[in-house]
Write an enzyme that holds these catalytic residues in place. Structure first.
Site: not given
Length: 496
Positions: A174, A384, A283, A249
């Site tokens: 997905k 973030e 990331c 993650e």
């Protein structure tokens, strides 16, 4: 539209929706319209994967043959490199050069796991009994749901798909609904190679619908997800109901520590790349600069001068150094972070606005942004942002640099810049991050594990551990000379 791949066939959705329009972030133009899966489509994909795992020919496929299939995928990626790099650039906004590097890295990942597939036959355990043969072996987990992010759709898929297939699992993929085009192409290559029906399945759609149906499906054994912290928490909660295995993650807020004894120009150059590669939508982006006080002011000034010179534009244009953000919605989120940082007292050195160039007005662009005079408790330092934004903090001692670098709930990656080899090793050893670079930023190799501490996630991708995420461990204990024994009172030795 037939963009779903279920049980070896390209199919449309069983629902009646119009599909999803995929936009080019450079100018907002339409790239494609793709099929969106409904709950019935997800169920069909999981059922196909379950059948292929439980009773299909894939179970009897040798590890060596699995490796050959992965090697064939790698060869097709090399063949289609130019086409895939263009797709990735159009879909994500990254430069064509970055897209090409992604394809090269993906091909390398498939080659690595092709070579690893048949190298571990388990191990023999010495029990101290000559009449016992004891072995520890590995088996596939089962049906794996692979849910990938929008920033590196092809690369992140390879980190999951290659080890999952090498281990003998079946999968349902997905991709992000924002950038699915390169994943569709990769599955077409899988189809071309000729995997048995049901081994690899692809469903498209939003996380809240398609993703949730996949995560909650009782016949899924493992969920591998790369994305945001909030979604990762939701996946953990959903997986708990059936005690599914998970690999997560969930991003990072990555420190880039610069000591005064490093090469100044080189450190500035890498700091720009660490923060602004792919417009900071990485990331492991070096979004937290931590600079020694004696060079802080000159470092920030030079960083800003060169950030202002970064050429924004179409990723397909070879003069472009930095592309747009992936969507207007994501740009709005980044701009909200910038507004809060200003309200919190961070000093805007440069950027923080959309470019004035009228040729970029329809795209989702934002100038590279630098904040100085930052405290570690500011939201812009802790959250973030996932955009072209870097904060700068200062330090005076090595211990202070380490304390600042570890002052984060994440722990994905970090870097230290110094010409003192002993200091480099001390600081690298003290940083609580899954990857630490010394005098570099961003490189990885398929052979080395990738993952983080703390809220950066659970488990590891790449390396041997990346394969282990998709394997169960079984102990087989064989008594080669069983003899009757009286274990309980009243037991009878029938051989006597």
């Amino acid at each position: 539209m037939q963009d779903l791949f279920v049980d070896g066939q390209w199919v449309g959705s069983t629902g009646s929706g119009p599909g999803r329009v995929i936009l080019n972030p450079f100018d907002g133009s339409e790239l494609a319209t793709v099929t969106e899966a409904g709950a019935d489509d997800v169920h069909a994909a999981v059922r196909a994967a379950r059948t292929a795992f439980d009773s299909g020919p894939w179970r009897s496929t040798t590890a060596r043959h699995r490796g050959e299939l992965l090697r064939a995928i790698s060869a097709l990626l090399v063949r289609d490199r130019a086409e895939i790099a263009r797709i990735e650039s159009l879909d994500t906004g990254k430069t064509l050069t970055e897209g090409g590097i992604d394809v090269d890295d993906v091909a390398a990942v498939f080659r690595y796991y092709a070579g690893l597939a048949d190298t571990d036959a388990g191990r023999v355990v010495d029990t101290g009994n000559p009449d016992v043969v004891s072995r520890v072996v590995h088996e596939p987990v089962g049906v794996c749901a692979l849910i990938t992010p929008w920033n590196y759709p092809l690369l992140q898929l390879s980190w999951k798909l290659a080890p999952a297939l090498a281990a003998g699992n079946t999968v349902v993929i997905k991709p992000s609904e924002v950038t699915p085009l390169s994943s569709i192409h990769l599955v077409r290559l899988v189809d071309e190679v000729g995997f048995p029906a049901g081994v690899v399945n692809l469903v498209l759609g939003a996380g809240a619908t398609t993703g949730a149906a996949l995560v909650e499906h009782p016949h899924v054994d493992l969920i591998s997800f790369t994305g945001g912290l909030a979604t990762g928490r939701a996946i953990m909660a959903a997986a708990a109901a059936d005690v599914k295995r998970i690999a997560l993650e969930l991003g990072g807020k990555n420190p880039n520590v610069v000591f005064a004894d490093t090469d100044f120009d080189t450190a500035v150059d890498y700091a720009l790349m660490a923060a602004f590669l792919h417009s900071g939508q990485v990331c492991s982006a070096g979004s937290r600069l931590i600079v020694e006080s004696s060079i802080h002011d000159s470092f920030v000034a030079e960083l800003a001068r060169r950030a202002d010179a970064i050429q924004l534009g179409n990723g397909l244009d070879e003069t472009t150094e930095c592309g747009p953000l992936v969507s207007s919605e994501h740009r709005a989120k980044v701009e909200a972070h910038i507004e809060r940082a200003l309200a919190d007292g961070a000093r805007l050195v440069t950027g923080g606005r959309r470019p004035e160039d009228p040729t970029l007005a329809n795209g989702y662009f934002l100038r590279p942004t630098i904040f100085a005079d930052c405290r570690s408790d500011l939201a812009i330092v802790q959250d973030e942002v996932f955009g072209p934004v870097v904060t700068v903090e200062r330090f005076d001692t090595e211990d202070e640099a380490i304390r600042l670098a570890n002052n984060t709930s994440y722990g994905l990656a970090g870097a230290v810049w110094t010409n003192d080899a002993s200091r480099a090793q001390r600081v690298a050893g003290a940083l609580r991050h899954g990857t630490v670079w010394i005098n570099d930023f961003h490189p990885y190799v398929p052979q080395a594990e990738w993952g983080g501490f703390g809220k950066s996630g659970i488990g590891r991708e790449l390396g041997p551990s990346g394969l282990d995420e998709y394997r169960e461990t079984k102990h087989v204990y064989q008594n080669t000379r069983p003899a009757p024994q009286r274990w309980f009172a009243g037991g009878e030795n029938r051989d006597g």
